[in-house]
Design a protein around this motif. Structure first.
Motif, PDB file in Angstrom:
ATOM      1  N   ARG A 110      24.960  37.645  21.557  1.00 44.12           N
ATOM      2  CA  ARG A 110      25.318  37.166  22.895  1.00 44.12           C
ATOM      3  C   ARG A 110      25.166  38.214  23.998  1.00 44.12           C
ATOM      4  N   ILE A 119      14.102  39.147  21.718  1.00 49.05           N
ATOM      5  CA  ILE A 119      15.115  40.179  21.508  1.00 49.05           C
ATOM      6  C   ILE A 119      14.403  41.507  21.297  1.00 49.05           C
TER       7      ILE A 119
ATOM      8  N   THR B 170      14.167  35.330  19.259  1.00 52.09           N
ATOM      9  CA  THR B 170      14.769  35.129  20.574  1.00 52.09           C
ATOM     10  C   THR B 170      16.295  35.145  20.487  1.00 52.09           C
ATOM     11  N   PRO B 171      16.939  35.493  21.592  1.00 45.93           N
ATOM     12  CA  PRO B 171      18.402  35.463  21.624  1.00 45.93           C
ATOM     13  C   PRO B 171      18.941  34.083  21.247  1.00 45.93           C
ATOM     14  N   LEU B 174      18.923  33.647  17.495  1.00 44.28           N
ATOM     15  CA  LEU B 174      19.991  34.447  16.877  1.00 44.28           C
ATOM     16  C   LEU B 174      21.323  33.722  17.013  1.00 44.28           C
ATOM     17  N   ARG B 175      21.541  33.158  18.204  1.00 46.31           N
ATOM     18  CA  ARG B 175      22.819  32.465  18.448  1.00 46.31           C
ATOM     19  C   ARG B 175      22.910  31.178  17.635  1.00 46.31           C
ATOM     20  N   ARG B 177      21.519  30.651  14.738  1.00 41.00           N
ATOM     21  CA  ARG B 177      21.807  31.036  13.353  1.00 41.00           C
ATOM     22  C   ARG B 177      23.259  31.469  13.204  1.00 41.00           C
ATOM     23  N   ALA B 178      23.753  32.233  14.179  1.00 43.97           N
ATOM     24  CA  ALA B 178      25.134  32.709  14.103  1.00 43.97           C
ATOM     25  C   ALA B 178      26.111  31.541  14.136  1.00 43.97           C
ATOM     26  N   ALA B 186      30.697  33.524  16.376  1.00 45.10           N
ATOM     27  CA  ALA B 186      30.048  33.337  17.668  1.00 45.10           C
ATOM     28  C   ALA B 186      31.095  33.134  18.759  1.00 45.10           C
ATOM     29  N   GLU B 191      30.849  33.132  22.757  1.00 51.95           N
ATOM     30  CA  GLU B 191      29.838  32.082  22.734  1.00 51.95           C
ATOM     31  C   GLU B 191      30.523  30.719  22.651  1.00 51.95           C
TER      32      GLU B 191
END
Lengths: 523, 316
Positions: A110, A119, B170-171, B174-175, B177-178, B186, B191
């Motif tokens: 985040r 990223i 990409t961010p 990642l988010r 997946r988290a 998250a 998040e």
């Protein structure tokens, strides 16, 4: 640090009240404040309202009354994002990490450094290294979280908060999951943070740890604040009295054991093949009728795996386990319970002990629904059901409105009583108990201990595991110590055995000779 | 008959029939990574297939039709998310409700606009054409296999690459997946898991839409009632078999596509049609069973090997 920062507390919580929807008063008019550069303990028994208070500070719970001041200005914190913006970080008891991601990925989640729309992985790794060097908390940014030891995971949590600029760090019972060495390492890390002018809020119920590391202490009892004290000015006895209101003393009538024939035999039991280090390594012991065998050890040294192998939750990989001569590996869990007459009280009561969305009555009798007394041709006999449930509620003093109440509306202690009532109210040959009193109040603990002794005197074989040294000494007739999956010591009698002595075996500093350990096994 | 399997045409067919499965597998993958198993992919495909056909028939504007089909897909994804995530309804029940609704709704809408309940053949809709790849089209055999496919087919393979980059580079990925793996983690960094899940479902709907429109505006240029025939579900299975890896999911889709192509050939050779058509589905189930049996066996033999090793060590 300037005097201005000294005069205004970093955080002040005033008149905080929180009542949960089930009517439990978690906090009542609590005042709490911390300064920059101090380690501040929040202490209290389970259910005293420590976690709730901190969750409100971190925006995870909403308070019903009161105000929060950040550096003297009133703020409202409605979400973790808002808490993080105020430079407040929290390390939860259950780690908030994503196991399949790397340390660096968890760190930057985040707040990812970017290169265009992607990223910037190299930057993420660099940033992780930078912050870990700055605070002298070494970490491998490329390691996958799933592969890390508990202590290291906790370090990642701390670094994660620091990466987000945290100046005030809340640690919720951080040492509960750590080995003594990891605890020492954590304390070293916390002192570094303090040197950097950070504030650490340390939630715990271990008096010794607080004495060792904290500057001030706020004590909570039944949701109310019992005051703020300088740690150096208050004795351990005083803290204990403020926390529980009376001296913690357990005087139970315990007659000497008179063991009979062997019920449980564990021979050469090993577990954990194919996953690296063995979780159990050649474990041999036996439990006889009418005796209580205790397992002592720092958590995570194979105790859980051992008990789950015995109760049928895990498949036995190597070695032999027999209950009254019946091979456990050839029995289903149902057979272990019904044919071998074994009761099992698991450590995680919400996960394995109860069906939390079912009623008290259903949970109490789940293990005997198919008995003739309770059902016929697949239809339950409601009358007998209610009658027996009522009797059990009375006998085990379960505090509830009625037998139709849902189990998840009860307090931890009463949920445990439901499990205990179900498991211990039928004649059993062997009882396996994992952490009998974790997270429950003293009254319930005392009751459960009394019950265990009664059953022992009636001739039941009992195996108990507890991470609480005082409890395991209290309960056990004989005791063995587990360290890294092995039995490293066995004491036939606990007379004259001190906690310090047990501690040395628990930490792997000492190990008895094979001959002494062999004593744990009876033919 | 053997010659039909060894022809370039057969391999061309594999790619052709795999196209909707690849889209569906990507749709499933993104949603599942975000922690939601999307069982409405098939009906989303159907809705978008119909939307594209009707818009193109009445406006004769292909880009607009595709755009509307995609919007329909995204709306369907968010619709599912709204009930399951925001209103906290049960995932399976919500999915079944949406699927049942869609089955009826597509027929009703089709009838309202064309006066026919079976297909849209009464109105003239548009389709995306087949694209030749320069240079490659002239290579013998290879050219015949990979060139001259429908535009959607190439987009399908590009979407695999897109999905991989989205998830791992990409961010947002990642988010997703988290959130899917540990939503409290998250949440603890501020998040909003509900938002991320909705975005994942929107992407899922987007890819479902492409898969659906391939069927009615690429492979064919007509909408037929229930024309997806469960391909959305096969996509979910392909994603499960690919273990959440976009490349794996693509390979699994091609495997299922192969089974489909085999069925086509056998059908031409006068095998019983119903039995032949069951092949891809039997293969799907068999594939999943074999895969998990293999995983279980691998784990067990690893344990056995470790025990044997330990015993040898003790004997020595």
């Amino acid at each position: 640090m300037s005097t201005a920062e000294h005069s205004v507390p970093a955080i002040e919580m005033k008149g905080i009240t929180k009542i949960y929807s089930n009517g439990v008063v978690a906090n009542k008019d609590v005042d709490f404040s911390v300064n920059y550069g101090e380690i501040h303990a929040v202490m209290g028994e389970n259910g005293a309202g420590k976690s709730t208070l901190m969750k409100m500070l971190f925006g995870l719970e909403k308070m019903d009354k009161g105000q929060i001041l950040f550096e003297g200005k009133e703020v409202s914190i409605n979400s973790p994002a808002e808490a993080i913006a105020l430079k407040i970080g929290m390390v939860h008891q259950e780690f908030m990490l994503v196991p399949s991601l790397t340390v660096a990925e968890n760190m930057v989640l985040r707040e990812e450094p970017r290169k265009g729309i992607f990223i910037d992985h190299n930057k993420a790794i660099e940033e992780t290294k930078k912050i870990s060097e700055m605070y002298n908390l070494p970490i491998d940014p490329n390691a996958r979280i799933a592969d890390l030891a508990v202590g290291i995971k906790q370090r990642v949590e701390i670094l994660k908060a620091l990466y987000r600029g945290a100046k005030i760090l809340i640690l919720d019972e951080p040492t509960a999951v750590l080995t003594p060495q990891e605890t020492e390492e954590l304390f070293r890390q916390l002192l570094i943070l303090k040197e950097h002018g950070h504030t650490v809020i340390f939630i715990s119920h271990k008096i010794r740890e607080i004495k060792q590391i904290c500057d001030r202490i706020t004590i909570l009892k039944n949701g109310r604040s019992m005051g703020v004290y300088q740690v150096k000015d208050i004795s351990e006895g005083d803290i204990s009295r403020l926390m529980v209101g009376h001296e913690v003393k357990m005087n139970l009538d315990k007659k000497p054991a008179s063991p009979g024939k062997t019920v449980l035999k564990v021979e050469h039991l090993s577990y954990g093949y194919g996953e690296g280090k063995l979780k159990l390594d050649d474990v041999n012991f036996s439990v006889r009728k009418g005796e209580i065998i205790g397992i002592a050890g720092v958590e995570g040294n194979g105790q859980r795996e051992l008990l789950e192998c015995l109760s049928g939750l895990r498949k036995i990989q190597r070695g032999k386990v027999a209950i009254n001569g019946n091979d456990v590996s050839k029995m289903s869990i149902y057979d272990i319970r019904e044919k071998a007459k074994t009761a099992y009280i698991p450590q995680d009561r919400l996960l394995f002990g109860v069906a939390s969305g079912a009623t008290i009555q259903e949970n109490l009798l789940a293990n005997r629904m198919d008995y003739e007394e309770f059902s016929k041709a697949g239809v339950l006999k409601e009358k007998n059901f209610v009658k027996t449930a009522k009797e059990l509620i009375k006998e085990f003093t379960i505090k509830c409105d009625n037998e139709k109440q849902l189990v998840n509306m009860l307090s931890g202690g009463n949920i445990q009583k439901v499990v205990v009532a179900r498991e211990l109210s039928m004649p059993r040959e062997l009882i396996i108990i994992d952490q009998p009193s974790r997270g429950i109040d003293i009254g319930a603990t005392k009751f459960i201990h009394q019950k265990i002794f009664e059953l022992r005197d009636a001739g039941t074989a009992i195996l108990v595991n507890s991470a609480d040294l005082a409890e395991i000494r209290e309960l056990s007739d004989s005791l063995f110590v587990m360290y890294e999956g092995e039995i490293v010591a066995f004491f036939r009698s606990l007379d004259g055995v001190t906690e310090e002595q047990l501690g040395e075996y628990m930490l792997g500093i000492k190990k008895q000779t094979p001959e002494e350990i062999k004593e744990a096994f009876h033919e | 008959m053997l010659s039909s399997f060894l022809s370039a045409e057969f391999f061309y067919t594999i790619i052709r029939v795999s196209t909707p499965l690849i889209f569906a597998a990507m749709a499933s993958l993104i949603a599942r990574k975000g922690g939601v198993t999307n069982i409405t992919i098939d009906s989303t495909m159907l809705m978008s297939a119909l939307t594209g056909v009707l818009v193109s028939a009445f406006t004769q504007n292909l880009p607009l039709a595709i755009f509307c089909g995609l919007v329909m897909g995204v709306v369907m994804g968010i619709f599912m998310g709204y009930f399951h995530i925001m209103m906290n309804t049960n995932l399976i029940l919500t999915g079944v409700a949406i699927n049942t609704f869609t089955r009826g709704a597509t027929v009703m809408i089709l009838y309202a606009f064309t006066g026919d309940k079976g297909s849209s053949s009464l109105v003239k809709s548009l389709a995306v054409g087949n694209w030749d790849i320069p240079v490659i089209k002239d290579i013998p055999i290879l050219g015949q296999i990979i060139s001259g496919h429908n535009g959607f087919t190439y987009i399908a393979f590009l979407s695999v690459i897109f999905t991989w980059y989205l998830m791992y580079r990409t961010p947002l990925g990642l988010r997703i997946r988290a959130v899917g793996e540990n939503s409290s983690a998250a949440k603890s960094v501020g998040e909003n898991p509900a938002k991320i899940k909705l975005i994942a479902l929107a992407f899922s709907g987007f890819f479902s839409a492409l898969g659906g429109m391939y069927m009615s505006m690429g492979n064919m240029s007509v909408f037929i009632t229930n024309m997806t025939g469960g391909r959305g579900f096969i996509g979910v299975a392909a994603d499960a078999m690919g273990r959440g890896n976009p490349i794996g999911a693509m390979l699994a889709s091609l495997l299922f596509g192969t089974a489909n192509a085999v069925a086509n050939v056998l059908q031409i050779n006068n095998f019983p049609v119903d039995m032949v058509m069951a092949i891809p589905y039997v293969v799907s189930i068999a594939g999943i069973i074999i895969y998990s049996a293999h995983e279980q066996h691998k784990k067990n033999s690893k344990i056995k090997k470790a025990i044997a090793e330990a015993e040898r060590g003790e004997a020595a």
